[in-house]
Design a protein around this motif. Structure first.
Motif, PDB file in Angstrom:
ATOM      1  N   ARG A  74      -5.582  34.826  -6.589  1.00 24.19           N
ATOM      2  CA  ARG A  74      -6.114  36.192  -6.720  1.00 24.19           C
ATOM      3  C   ARG A  74      -7.612  36.165  -7.017  1.00 24.19           C
ATOM      4  O   ARG A  74      -8.387  36.949  -6.459  1.00 24.19           O
ATOM      5  CB  ARG A  74      -5.362  36.960  -7.809  1.00 24.19           C
ATOM      6  CG  ARG A  74      -3.982  37.431  -7.397  1.00 24.19           C
ATOM      7  CD  ARG A  74      -3.389  38.418  -8.386  1.00 24.19           C
ATOM      8  NE  ARG A  74      -3.227  37.866  -9.721  1.00 24.19           N
ATOM      9  CZ  ARG A  74      -2.173  37.159 -10.131  1.00 24.19           C
ATOM     10  NH1 ARG A  74      -1.156  36.929  -9.302  1.00 24.19           N
ATOM     11  NH2 ARG A  74      -2.102  36.702 -11.365  1.00 24.19           N
ATOM     12  N   ALA A  75      -8.027  35.252  -7.867  1.00 27.46           N
ATOM     13  CA  ALA A  75      -9.450  35.150  -8.215  1.00 27.46           C
ATOM     14  C   ALA A  75     -10.274  34.738  -6.992  1.00 27.46           C
ATOM     15  O   ALA A  75     -11.363  35.277  -6.755  1.00 27.46           O
ATOM     16  CB  ALA A  75      -9.646  34.161  -9.356  1.00 27.46           C
ATOM     17  N   VAL A  76      -9.769  33.803  -6.210  1.00 29.25           N
ATOM     18  CA  VAL A  76     -10.475  33.365  -5.002  1.00 29.25           C
ATOM     19  C   VAL A  76     -10.554  34.515  -3.997  1.00 29.25           C
ATOM     20  O   VAL A  76     -11.611  34.765  -3.406  1.00 29.25           O
ATOM     21  CB  VAL A  76      -9.799  32.116  -4.385  1.00 29.25           C
ATOM     22  CG1 VAL A  76     -10.356  31.809  -2.997  1.00 29.25           C
ATOM     23  CG2 VAL A  76      -9.956  30.918  -5.309  1.00 29.25           C
ATOM     24  N   TYR A  79     -13.146  36.949  -5.094  1.00 29.52           N
ATOM     25  CA  TYR A  79     -14.479  36.389  -4.892  1.00 29.52           C
ATOM     26  C   TYR A  79     -14.879  36.512  -3.418  1.00 29.52           C
ATOM     27  O   TYR A  79     -16.007  36.877  -3.106  1.00 29.52           O
ATOM     28  CB  TYR A  79     -14.503  34.933  -5.342  1.00 29.52           C
ATOM     29  CG  TYR A  79     -15.828  34.263  -5.156  1.00 29.52           C
ATOM     30  CD1 TYR A  79     -16.875  34.506  -6.041  1.00 29.52           C
ATOM     31  CD2 TYR A  79     -16.048  33.384  -4.107  1.00 29.52           C
ATOM     32  CE1 TYR A  79     -18.102  33.893  -5.881  1.00 29.52           C
ATOM     33  CE2 TYR A  79     -17.270  32.766  -3.926  1.00 29.52           C
ATOM     34  CZ  TYR A  79     -18.295  33.023  -4.814  1.00 29.52           C
ATOM     35  OH  TYR A  79     -19.511  32.417  -4.645  1.00 29.52           O
ATOM     36  N   GLU A  80     -13.939  36.216  -2.520  1.00 34.64           N
ATOM     37  CA  GLU A  80     -14.230  36.324  -1.092  1.00 34.64           C
ATOM     38  C   GLU A  80     -14.529  37.762  -0.695  1.00 34.64           C
ATOM     39  O   GLU A  80     -15.446  38.026   0.080  1.00 34.64           O
ATOM     40  CB  GLU A  80     -13.059  35.788  -0.269  1.00 34.64           C
ATOM     41  CG  GLU A  80     -12.935  34.278  -0.318  1.00 34.64           C
ATOM     42  CD  GLU A  80     -11.716  33.761   0.412  1.00 34.64           C
ATOM     43  OE1 GLU A  80     -10.759  34.546   0.657  1.00 34.64           O
ATOM     44  OE2 GLU A  80     -11.704  32.569   0.738  1.00 34.64           O
ATOM     45  N   ARG A  81     -13.746  38.712  -1.220  1.00 27.17           N
ATOM     46  CA  ARG A  81     -13.984  40.133  -0.914  1.00 27.17           C
ATOM     47  C   ARG A  81     -15.358  40.565  -1.432  1.00 27.17           C
ATOM     48  O   ARG A  81     -16.061  41.316  -0.759  1.00 27.17           O
ATOM     49  CB  ARG A  81     -12.876  40.998  -1.500  1.00 27.17           C
ATOM     50  CG  ARG A  81     -11.569  40.949  -0.724  1.00 27.17           C
ATOM     51  CD  ARG A  81     -10.603  42.025  -1.167  1.00 27.17           C
ATOM     52  NE  ARG A  81     -10.303  42.004  -2.584  1.00 27.17           N
ATOM     53  CZ  ARG A  81      -9.385  41.223  -3.167  1.00 27.17           C
ATOM     54  NH1 ARG A  81      -8.653  40.411  -2.427  1.00 27.17           N
ATOM     55  NH2 ARG A  81      -9.173  41.284  -4.459  1.00 27.17           N
ATOM     56  N   GLU A  82     -15.713  40.104  -2.593  1.00 24.34           N
ATOM     57  CA  GLU A  82     -17.016  40.447  -3.181  1.00 24.34           C
ATOM     58  C   GLU A  82     -18.143  39.943  -2.282  1.00 24.34           C
ATOM     59  O   GLU A  82     -19.121  40.626  -2.071  1.00 24.34           O
ATOM     60  CB  GLU A  82     -17.135  39.826  -4.569  1.00 24.34           C
ATOM     61  CG  GLU A  82     -18.403  40.147  -5.303  1.00 24.34           C
ATOM     62  CD  GLU A  82     -18.453  39.494  -6.660  1.00 24.34           C
ATOM     63  OE1 GLU A  82     -19.349  38.667  -6.881  1.00 24.34           O
ATOM     64  OE2 GLU A  82     -17.579  39.785  -7.500  1.00 24.34           O
ATOM     65  N   GLY A  83     -17.982  38.759  -1.696  1.00 27.06           N
ATOM     66  CA  GLY A  83     -18.981  38.198  -0.796  1.00 27.06           C
ATOM     67  C   GLY A  83     -19.105  38.982   0.493  1.00 27.06           C
ATOM     68  O   GLY A  83     -20.187  39.091   1.069  1.00 27.06           O
ATOM     69  N   GLU A  84     -18.015  39.539   0.954  1.00 28.72           N
ATOM     70  CA  GLU A  84     -18.021  40.343   2.178  1.00 28.72           C
ATOM     71  C   GLU A  84     -18.758  41.654   1.987  1.00 28.72           C
ATOM     72  O   GLU A  84     -19.308  42.210   2.920  1.00 28.72           O
ATOM     73  CB  GLU A  84     -16.598  40.613   2.650  1.00 28.72           C
ATOM     74  CG  GLU A  84     -15.871  39.370   3.134  1.00 28.72           C
ATOM     75  CD  GLU A  84     -14.385  39.623   3.374  1.00 28.72           C
ATOM     76  OE1 GLU A  84     -13.906  40.766   3.142  1.00 28.72           O
ATOM     77  OE2 GLU A  84     -13.700  38.672   3.770  1.00 28.72           O
TER      78      GLU A  84
END
Length: 86
Positions: A74-76, A79-84
């Protein structure tokens, strides 16, 4: 916190008694060619540092408990969504 006393290797050969007395009160840095090379400290300070040593253990991902693995996933994902979004 008191500043760490610093002595050169030349001082060590000339003032060893004073430096040892100082190191019994607090850690002492020994320099060589103006670069820190050693730290002299009391056995009590040394034992305290060793006791507080790093207790981390490496493990394999396959050995991770399922609930912790899900939390990491969930944390990963977050993090990926935040980067997008950038």
């Amino acid at each position: 916190m008191k500043a760490v006393a610093t002595y050169s290797t030349s001082d060590l050969s000339r003032k060893s008694g004073d430096i040892i007395a100082d190191a019994l009160r607090h850690p002492v840095t020994i320099t060589q060619r103006n670069k820190p090379r050693l730290v002299l400290l009391s056995i009590e300070d040394y034992r305290r540092l060793v006791k507080r040593g790093d207790s981390r253990v490496a493990s394999r991902l396959e050995d991770m408990p399922d609930d912790l693995f899900e939390e990491v996933k969930r944390a990963v994902d977050a993090y990926e969504r935040e980067g997008e979004d950038r």
